[in-house]
Design an enzyme around this catalytic site. Structure first.
Site, PDB file in Angstrom:
ATOM      1  N   LEU A 106      29.271   0.384 -18.512  1.00 52.26           N
ATOM      2  CA  LEU A 106      28.641  -0.389 -19.522  1.00 52.26           C
ATOM      3  C   LEU A 106      30.297  -1.246 -19.827  1.00 52.26           C
ATOM      4  CD1 LEU A 106      27.317  -0.253 -22.118  1.00 52.26           C
ATOM      5  CD2 LEU A 106      28.498   1.000 -23.459  1.00 52.26           C
ATOM      6  N   ASP A 107      29.965  -2.107 -19.876  1.00 52.72           N
ATOM      7  CA  ASP A 107      30.488  -3.439 -19.697  1.00 52.72           C
ATOM      8  C   ASP A 107      31.897  -3.611 -19.324  1.00 52.72           C
ATOM      9  OD1 ASP A 107      28.780  -4.206 -22.162  1.00 52.72           O
ATOM     10  OD2 ASP A 107      30.317  -2.896 -23.583  1.00 52.72           O
ATOM     11  N   GLU A 108      32.405  -3.261 -18.200  1.00 55.00           N
ATOM     12  CA  GLU A 108      32.977  -2.872 -17.177  1.00 55.00           C
ATOM     13  C   GLU A 108      32.880  -4.361 -15.758  1.00 55.00           C
ATOM     14  OE1 GLU A 108      34.677   0.547 -16.762  1.00 55.00           O
ATOM     15  OE2 GLU A 108      34.986   1.650 -18.286  1.00 55.00           O
TER      16      GLU A 108
END
Length: 293
Positions: free
Chosen positions: A236-238
């Protein structure tokens, strides 16, 4: 491509992107290929990653021989790519990127992308807008774009994602843009959209997660508000970062004003990421990107 830039000529202008182990003679090999095929370089950018020993290049060129087309070029570049172990892509520069936009209940990024597309600032086609709410159905209709309402609950999530993938296939979608789509995609969906899905989110220093991040930022007296656009991955969001920007703020802004500042920078950062991706200016390099602006 700005609204005032000449549009690429169909069947005449092409973009070649490549990456490979660094070695002597690479640029000469590419330029020789272009010369043999009546190619004239319009723009060329390259990056030699000395730490990793890899070479990256983007060439925008036109051809003067009417008998040289995209199929010919791809066939003729094959031996060059094989000789230098090149991973490459070659496409017609005029072909718009077919872009499906996903949104929830914050419409600033969606509205910005729609306007930029209509103004000619983005070389994309938008065959569909997908949302888990109906808030922007009217906006989609005003632009003549089909709107697909796919509600997401714990029980319907799998069906909604299956329908989304069906749309991606049926509409021949090249890129999926999460323009403040507030649902976490499953690992399987992320993998199926690898390298062709872009997300946008705020970037606070320090970082605030969860509900009402701008209220948290106000309470901590942040001095920088920013945004990050990145490729979607199961982490997530990486995903690999394409673009980031920050705006300096101070104590005089209340939470609502911080939201306004944040939305402006989110829209701009996402627009840059979509533009660069659609023009083949972004190359993924492991956990990083090489961006030829």
């Amino acid at each position: 491509m700005s609204p005032n830039s000449p549009r690429p000529q169909p069947g005449r202008e092409y973009v070649l992107t490549l990456s490979c182990p660094d070695s002597a003679g690479l640029v000469h090999a590419v330029s020789g290929f272009l010369v043999r095929n009546s190619g004239n370089i319009l723009e060329s950018q390259q990056f030699d990653d000395r730490l990793q020993g890899r070479f990256f290049m983007r060439v925008h060129f036109d051809v003067s021989d009417p008998d040289v087309d995209l199929e010919n070029l791809r066939y003729r570049f094959g031996p060059v790519a094989q000789a230098y172990r090149i991973s490459w892509s070659l496409r017609d520069a005029s072909t718009p990127t077919r872009t499906l936009i996903m949104v929830s209940r914050f419409g600033h990024c969606l509205n910005d992308l729609l306007f930029r597309r209509r103004a000619g600032a983005l070389n994309i086609e938008i065959p569909a807008i997908v949302s888990n709410h109906r808030d922007f159905e009217g906006l989609a209709e005003s632009y003549g774009i089909p709107f697909h309402h796919l509600p997401v609950t714990r029980d319907t999530k799998a069906d909604a994602e299956a329908r989304l993938l069906e749309l991606v296939r049926d509409l021949d979608v090249d890129l999926v843009v999460l323009a403040r789509y507030m649902q976490i995609l499953s690992d399987d969906l992320c993998k199926q959209l690898e390298g062709r899905a872009i997300n946008i989110h705020h970037s606070f220093l320090p970082s605030f997660k969860g509900a009402k991040p701008y209220d948290q930022a106000y309470d901590r007296g942040v001095k920088l508000v920013g945004a990050t656009a990145h490729y979607v991955t199961p982490e997530l969001d990486e995903g690999q970062i394409i673009e980031q920007d920050v705006v300096r703020v101070d104590h005089s802004l209340d939470p609502g004003e911080l939201v306004t500042v944040g939305r402006d920078v989110e829209a701009q950062v996402l627009a840059h990421a979509v533009k660069w991706h659609s023009e083949s200016r972004v190359m993924v390099d492991g956990n990083r990107t090489v961006v030829f602006r």
